[in-house]
Each structure stands twice: as structure tokens, then as C-alpha cells.
Design a protein around this motif. Structure first.
Motif, short mmCIF file in Angstrom:
data_model
loop_
_atom_site.label_atom_id
_atom_site.label_comp_id
_atom_site.label_asym_id
_atom_site.label_seq_id
_atom_site.Cartn_x
_atom_site.Cartn_y
_atom_site.Cartn_z
N ALA A 62 8.55 -1.11 0.65
CA ALA A 62 7.43 -1.06 1.60
C ALA A 62 6.17 -1.71 1.03
O ALA A 62 5.93 -1.68 -0.18
CB ALA A 62 7.13 0.39 1.97
N VAL A 63 5.41 -2.29 1.94
CA VAL A 63 4.06 -2.77 1.61
C VAL A 63 3.09 -1.79 2.27
O VAL A 63 3.08 -1.66 3.49
CB VAL A 63 3.82 -4.19 2.17
CG1 VAL A 63 2.40 -4.66 1.82
CG2 VAL A 63 4.86 -5.17 1.64
N LEU A 64 2.32 -1.10 1.46
CA LEU A 64 1.38 -0.09 1.99
C LEU A 64 -0.01 -0.70 2.06
O LEU A 64 -0.65 -0.94 1.03
CB LEU A 64 1.38 1.15 1.10
CG LEU A 64 2.76 1.81 0.88
CD1 LEU A 64 2.66 2.95 -0.13
CD2 LEU A 64 3.32 2.33 2.20
N ASP A 65 -0.47 -0.97 3.28
CA ASP A 65 -1.81 -1.54 3.46
C ASP A 65 -2.85 -0.44 3.41
O ASP A 65 -2.85 0.46 4.26
CB ASP A 65 -1.90 -2.25 4.82
CG ASP A 65 -1.09 -3.53 4.86
OD1 ASP A 65 -1.08 -4.26 3.84
OD2 ASP A 65 -0.46 -3.81 5.90
N VAL A 66 -3.71 -0.51 2.41
CA VAL A 66 -4.81 0.47 2.30
C VAL A 66 -6.07 -0.36 2.17
O VAL A 66 -6.56 -0.65 1.07
CB VAL A 66 -4.59 1.39 1.08
CG1 VAL A 66 -5.66 2.48 1.04
CG2 VAL A 66 -3.21 2.03 1.15
#
Ligand SMILES: NC(=O)c1ccc[n+]([C@@H]2O[C@H](COP(=O)([O-])OP(=O)(O)OC[C@H]3O[C@@H](n4cnc5c(N)ncnc54)[C@H](OP(=O)(O)O)[C@@H]3O)[C@@H](O)[C@H]2O)c1
Length: 222
Positions: A211-215
Motif C-alpha cells: 500500500a501507498v499511504l498518502d498522509v
């Protein structure tokens, strides 16, 4: 599940986002190692990285936040030697750390890398960050399959107020933060603790891998 035997390693844990991850993990049982050049580990030296993981022995969680600097400006004026050096640290350094760490990870282990919102935002003058962060995001998805059942994820920070901007003159740094306040949907720049929560989510969530977690405070939708 963290116990007194849980071992976590944060490469880049001596500053900024990585230090916030170290601090969050330190509130749990177990041991946390914060590594960086200032503790004697340079991720652009594969032999040193391999030696460091061999010396640590079995580990459970590895977070990599090393390498925040990259030259900006348009390609026509870009110093390609500096651009390649930035790749050497952030992209190849992250890959080097994963390669060295993977054989030492216990079952249930995780690797969490770091990209950045520019990976998917076309902004003139930033192609080095765009390219190396996009490369990391693509790589993580392949590694999550190759290394399964270990879990491999990447956190993609937006503008976060850290020591990465220490070299900016105070006025320019303030202007950058003011711009974030004015343009981001959340109305402010990120704090390292905002990001640390995402690394803990990646570590704790047994159903999350590749997963790529955009924060990023909404940077990609602004
Ligand atoms: N801050 C932001 O706005 C932002 C936005 C998007 C993405 N990011 C990404 O988030 C990550 C963390 O950024 P940050 O803002 O926390 O940066 P930072 O405060 O500058 O911290 C960078 C860390 O990397 C370590 N490091 C640098 N070169 C290294 C090397 N060759 N080998 C080992 N460690 C090395 C530094 O420690 P030593 O000096 O001890 O080596 C330091 O602990 C970076 O990947 C950055 O690209 C940040």
C-alpha cells in the motif's frame, strides 16, 4: 503485538519524521534502534548496511525515512551528479536496506518505506523527487509480493515541518508553511507526529501490504 522482545529499526530515525516514529515506537514494549549517518550508518554503503543488520540479529519492524534532500530546478539547469547522488541515498538506499534487512525479519515482520506526494504530482522543477518517490512506490508493490508474507508498505508524506528545511532562510520557510496553510484542505503543514501515525498503521495492520499511504493534508486533491 509488541512484546519486550520486539525489535524495531528506523533508518532516518535521528531526525524529523523518522525521529517521531522512533518516539511513537518507544512508547511500546521492545527495543527501537534509530540509525543514520550520525550514528554511523550510511545507507549508500551496502556493505555497512548488511553489517548493521547482521549485528542487530532478528528484527520485527523496519522503517526507512532516510534521504530528504534532492536538487530542484528545471532539467535544463539541473546538476545531474547531485540528482544521481539523491537517488543513491533515497531510492537505492531504501532498496539496499530492504535487501539487507529481509533475511533478518521474523515472521509477522514489516518493512515501511517513505516516498512523498510529489511522486504523483507533476510540479515543474521537482522531477528528481517525483522520479525517486514514484520509483519507490512502484518498487514497494513488487517487493510486497516477493517478500510475502512479510508486509511491505510505503508512506507518502506531504509537506511536513522538519529539519529537512533547516537550510532554508527563516522567511522562506515561513512562506512555505503559510502557503500550505492557505492551499491545503486541512489548512496547515504536517507535523512529524501526523506521519508517525501512518507508519504505526502500516506496522499494526495485518491486512495492509503493497500500500501507498498518502498522509499529505490533501495535497493530491488540492
Ligand atoms: N518533510 C517533508 O516535507 C517531506 C515531504 C515529502 C517526503 N518526505 C520524505 O520523508 C522522509 C523523511 O524526511 P524528513 O523531513 O524527516 O527529513 P530529515 O528531518 O532531513 O531526516 C532525514 C533522516 O535521514 C537520515 N539520512 C540522510 N541521509 C542518510 C544516509 N545517507 N544514510 C542514513 N541516513 C541518512 C538523516 O540522519 P543523518 O543526518 O544522521 O544521516 C535523518 O535522520 C524523506 O524520505 C523525505 O524525502 C518529507
Amino acid at each position: 503485538m509488541f512484546t519486550d522482545q520486539t525489535v524495531s529499526v528506523v533508518i532516518g530515525g535521528t531526525s524529523g519524521i523518522g525521529r517521531a516514529v522512533v518516539s511513537a515506537l518507544s512508547a511500546r514494549p521492545g527495543t527501537v534502534h534509530a540509525l543514520g549517518r550520525s550514528t554511523g550508518l550510511d545507507v549508500s554503503n551496502p556493505a555497512a548496511v548488511a553489517r548493521a543488520f547482521a549485528a542487530l540479529g532478528p528484527v520485527d519492524h523496519v522503517v526507512i525515512t532516510a534521504g530528504s534532500q534532492a536538487p530542484g530546478g528545471s532539467l535544463t539547469a539541473l546538476d545531474l551528479v547531485a540528482a544521481k547522488a539523491a537517488f543513491e541515498v533515497k531510492f537505492w538506499g531504501s532498496v539496499t536496506a530492504v535487501q539487507a534487512a529481509a533475511p533478518h525479519l521474523r515472521p509477522g515482520g514489516t518493512l515501511t518505506l517513505t516516498s512523498g506526494f510529489l511522486a504523483r504530482r507533476a510540479t515543474p522543477g521537482t522531477f528528481v523527487k517525483t522520479a525517486m518517490n514514484a520509483a519507490l512506490e512502484a518498487t514497494v508493490k513488487v517487493l510486497a509480493r516477493e517478500l510475502a508474507p512479510l508486509r511491505v508498505n510505503v508512506v507518502s508524506p506531504g509537506l511536513t515541518d522538519t529539519e529537512a528545511y533547516a537550510a532554508l532562510p527563516a522567511e522562506a520557510r515561513q512562506a512555505m508553511l503559510d502557503r500550505a496553510r492557505a492551499t491545503l484542505p486541512v489548512g496547515r503543514a504536517g507535523h512529524p507526529d501526523d506521519l508517525a501515525k501512518a507508519y504505526l498503521f502500516a506496522i499494526d495492520s495485518g491486512f495492509v501490504t503493497g500500500a501507498v499511504l498518502d498522509v499529505d493534508g490533501g495535497a493530491l486533491i488540492a
